[in-house]
Design an enzyme around this catalytic site. Structure first.
Site, PDB file in Angstrom:
ATOM      1  N   GLY A  33       0.839  -1.191   0.000  1.00 26.85           N
ATOM      2  CA  GLY A  33       0.000   0.000   0.000  1.00 26.85           C
ATOM      3  C   GLY A  33       0.872   1.238   0.000  1.00 26.85           C
ATOM      4  O   GLY A  33       2.017   1.202   0.465  1.00 26.85           O
ATOM      5  N   GLN A  45       2.821   9.913   1.482  1.00 27.13           N
ATOM      6  CA  GLN A  45       4.129   9.252   1.513  1.00 27.13           C
ATOM      7  C   GLN A  45       5.011   9.647   0.323  1.00 27.13           C
ATOM      8  O   GLN A  45       6.199   9.359   0.329  1.00 27.13           O
ATOM      9  CB  GLN A  45       3.956   7.732   1.539  1.00 27.13           C
ATOM     10  CG  GLN A  45       3.356   7.230   2.833  1.00 27.13           C
ATOM     11  CD  GLN A  45       3.242   5.729   2.816  1.00 27.13           C
ATOM     12  OE1 GLN A  45       2.264   5.185   2.323  1.00 27.13           O
ATOM     13  NE2 GLN A  45       4.255   5.064   3.327  1.00 27.13           N
ATOM     14  N   CYS A  96       6.093   0.071   7.494  1.00 28.99           N
ATOM     15  CA  CYS A  96       5.666   1.206   6.672  1.00 28.99           C
ATOM     16  C   CYS A  96       6.843   1.628   5.796  1.00 28.99           C
ATOM     17  O   CYS A  96       7.977   1.706   6.281  1.00 28.99           O
ATOM     18  CB  CYS A  96       5.222   2.352   7.583  1.00 28.99           C
ATOM     19  SG  CYS A  96       4.719   3.832   6.706  1.00 28.99           S
ATOM     20  N   LEU A  97       6.576   1.928   4.533  1.00 26.73           N
ATOM     21  CA  LEU A  97       7.643   2.342   3.622  1.00 26.73           C
ATOM     22  C   LEU A  97       8.294   3.651   4.056  1.00 26.73           C
ATOM     23  O   LEU A  97       9.448   3.902   3.742  1.00 26.73           O
ATOM     24  CB  LEU A  97       7.107   2.459   2.194  1.00 26.73           C
ATOM     25  CG  LEU A  97       6.566   1.158   1.586  1.00 26.73           C
ATOM     26  CD1 LEU A  97       6.000   1.417   0.201  1.00 26.73           C
ATOM     27  CD2 LEU A  97       7.638   0.089   1.546  1.00 26.73           C
ATOM     28  N   HIS A 144      -4.458   1.030   7.620  1.00 26.31           N
ATOM     29  CA  HIS A 144      -3.092   1.584   7.691  1.00 26.31           C
ATOM     30  C   HIS A 144      -2.956   2.760   6.714  1.00 26.31           C
ATOM     31  O   HIS A 144      -2.472   3.833   7.083  1.00 26.31           O
ATOM     32  CB  HIS A 144      -2.077   0.484   7.368  1.00 26.31           C
ATOM     33  CG  HIS A 144      -0.658   0.945   7.357  1.00 26.31           C
ATOM     34  ND1 HIS A 144       0.227   0.633   8.369  1.00 26.31           N
ATOM     35  CD2 HIS A 144       0.042   1.698   6.472  1.00 26.31           C
ATOM     36  CE1 HIS A 144       1.413   1.186   8.096  1.00 26.31           C
ATOM     37  NE2 HIS A 144       1.318   1.822   6.943  1.00 26.31           N
ATOM     38  N   GLU A 145      -3.384   2.552   5.467  1.00 28.69           N
ATOM     39  CA  GLU A 145      -3.261   3.616   4.461  1.00 28.69           C
ATOM     40  C   GLU A 145      -4.206   4.777   4.775  1.00 28.69           C
ATOM     41  O   GLU A 145      -3.863   5.939   4.570  1.00 28.69           O
ATOM     42  CB  GLU A 145      -3.509   3.075   3.048  1.00 28.69           C
ATOM     43  CG  GLU A 145      -2.527   1.999   2.607  1.00 28.69           C
ATOM     44  CD  GLU A 145      -1.066   2.384   2.770  1.00 28.69           C
ATOM     45  OE1 GLU A 145      -0.714   3.569   2.590  1.00 28.69           O
ATOM     46  OE2 GLU A 145      -0.255   1.495   3.084  1.00 28.69           O
ATOM     47  N   HIS A 153      -2.743   7.213   7.052  1.00 28.60           N
ATOM     48  CA  HIS A 153      -1.814   8.150   6.394  1.00 28.60           C
ATOM     49  C   HIS A 153      -2.524   9.421   5.917  1.00 28.60           C
ATOM     50  O   HIS A 153      -1.990  10.514   6.064  1.00 28.60           O
ATOM     51  CB  HIS A 153      -1.112   7.499   5.196  1.00 28.60           C
ATOM     52  CG  HIS A 153       0.104   6.723   5.562  1.00 28.60           C
ATOM     53  ND1 HIS A 153       1.209   7.293   6.162  1.00 28.60           N
ATOM     54  CD2 HIS A 153       0.406   5.410   5.408  1.00 28.60           C
ATOM     55  CE1 HIS A 153       2.122   6.364   6.356  1.00 28.60           C
ATOM     56  NE2 HIS A 153       1.670   5.208   5.910  1.00 28.60           N
TER      57      HIS A 153
END
Length: 192
Positions: free
Chosen positions: A45, A50, A101-102, A143-144, A147
Site C-alpha cells: 500500500g 508518503q 511502513c515504507l 493503515h493507508e 496516512h
C-alpha cells in the site's frame, strides 16, 4: 516512474489530507507512478502523503499476501485505488499483527486494529463504491487511511515501545537507514 518516498519526520505525514476531484492534474499518471513506487519498494500500500502530496488518495495491491499459508479469500485480486475514502464503520474484536511502513523502514511492530471495515471511496474513474473488508484487506486499508488522516502506525504503540524505537525513528528522519528505494529525509540539509 518511481517517486521518492517521504521518510518519518516530514510534516506532510502529519497533515490531514485534502479531497481531490477529477480535474486533479495528471491524476492517471500519478496513480500509475504510485503503483510503480509501491512495487519498487516491495510494499502492499502507498498513500499520497508518503510521496509528499497531502491529498486523499492511496493505492493497494495485497496480492503478495494471497500466497501466504491460510490467506483469506479475495486477496488475490485486491488491487485498488482509493480516492476521497471515508471509513463508515470499523467493527469486531481488535487483533494484533506486525506492521511496517515504507516511510518508516526497518521498523515493524505489533499493531492492534479492527478485523472488519466498511469504506466508501471513489475509484480511478471517480465511480463510487462502498465495500466491506475483513482481515488483512481491512488492515491494509486502515493503515493507508491513517496516512491520509495524518497518523502513523507508530502512533498506536504504547509509551514503552515508542521509547524503545525513538532513536531508530530519529535515525530514519536523518537518513541514517539503508533502503533499496529512493527516499526523501526531512532532517537532511537541502541540496545534499
Amino acid at each position: 516512474m518511481k517517486l521518492p518516498i517521504v521518510a518519518y519526520g516530514d510534516p506532510v505525514l502529519r497533515k490531514k489530507a485534502e479531497e481531490i476531484d477529477e480535474d486533479y492534474p495528471q491524476l492517471k499518471e500519478l496513480i500509475s507512478n504510485m503503483f510503480d513506487t509501491m512495487y519498487g519498494a516491495h510494499g502492499v500500500g502507498l498513500a499520497a502523503p508518503q510521496i509528499g502530496l497531502p491529498i486523499r488518495l492511496f493505492v493497494i495491491d495485497a496480492t503478495p499476501f494471497a500466497d501466504d499459508e491460510g490467506a483469506e479469500e479475495g486477496l488475490k485480486d485486491f488491487k485498488k485505488v482509493f480516492i476521497n475514502p471515508i471509513i463508515v464503520e470499523e467493527s469486531g474484536e481488535k487483533w494484533n499483527f506486525s506492521e511496517g511502513c515504507l516511510s518508516i523502514p526497518d521498523i515493524s511492530e505489533e499493531v492492534s486494529r479492527y478485523p472488519n471495515v466498511k469504506i466508501n471511496y471513489l475509484d480511478e474513474n471517480f465511480e463510487e463504491h462502498e465495500v466491506d473488508l475483513t482481515g488483512l484487506a481491512a488492515r491494509v486499508v486502515q493503515h493507508e487511511y491513517d496516512h491520509i488522516e495524518g497518523k502513523l502506525f507508530t502512533d498506536k504503540l504504547g509509551p514503552l515501545k515508542k521509547a524503545m524505537i525513538k532513536s531508530k525513528l530519529d535515525n530514519i528522519s536523518r537518513g541514517q537507514v539503508r533502503v533499496d528505494y529512493r527516499m526523501k529525509f526531512p532532517a537532511q540539509k537541502k541540496g545534499r
